[in-house]
Design a protein around this motif. Structure first.
Motif: not given
Length: 72
Positions: A37-58
């Motif tokens: 299932k596709p889900v949007m979630d915040a991904y935190v980069f090494n520099d501390g910035s974050s961005r909402d990215l799509m991932s597939l869970t299941g």
């Protein structure tokens, strides 16, 4: 075949530069692996910035010792 609402995916991916390509790829994967299932979630980069990215869970079936196991 798993049903994917492409309109809903495009809405979730509104900030993606290549959203049409991403929707096609997600649709292709989900048609093969119906438990994802596709889900949007915040991904935190090494520099501390974050961005909402799509991932597939299941789970994905994997051949193991002559049988199929579902792996996360």
């Amino acid at each position: 075949m798993a049903v994917v609402n492409e309109g809903a995916l495009k809405k979730m991916l509104k900030q993606y530069k290549y959203k049409d390509l991403t929707v096609r790829e997600i649709t292709n994967v989900i048609s093969q692996y119906k438990d994802l299932k596709p889900v949007m979630d915040a991904y935190v980069f090494n520099d501390g910035s974050s961005r909402d990215l799509m991932s597939l869970t299941g789970t994905v079936p994997v051949s193991y010792r002559g049988g199929l196991e579902n792996c996360l």
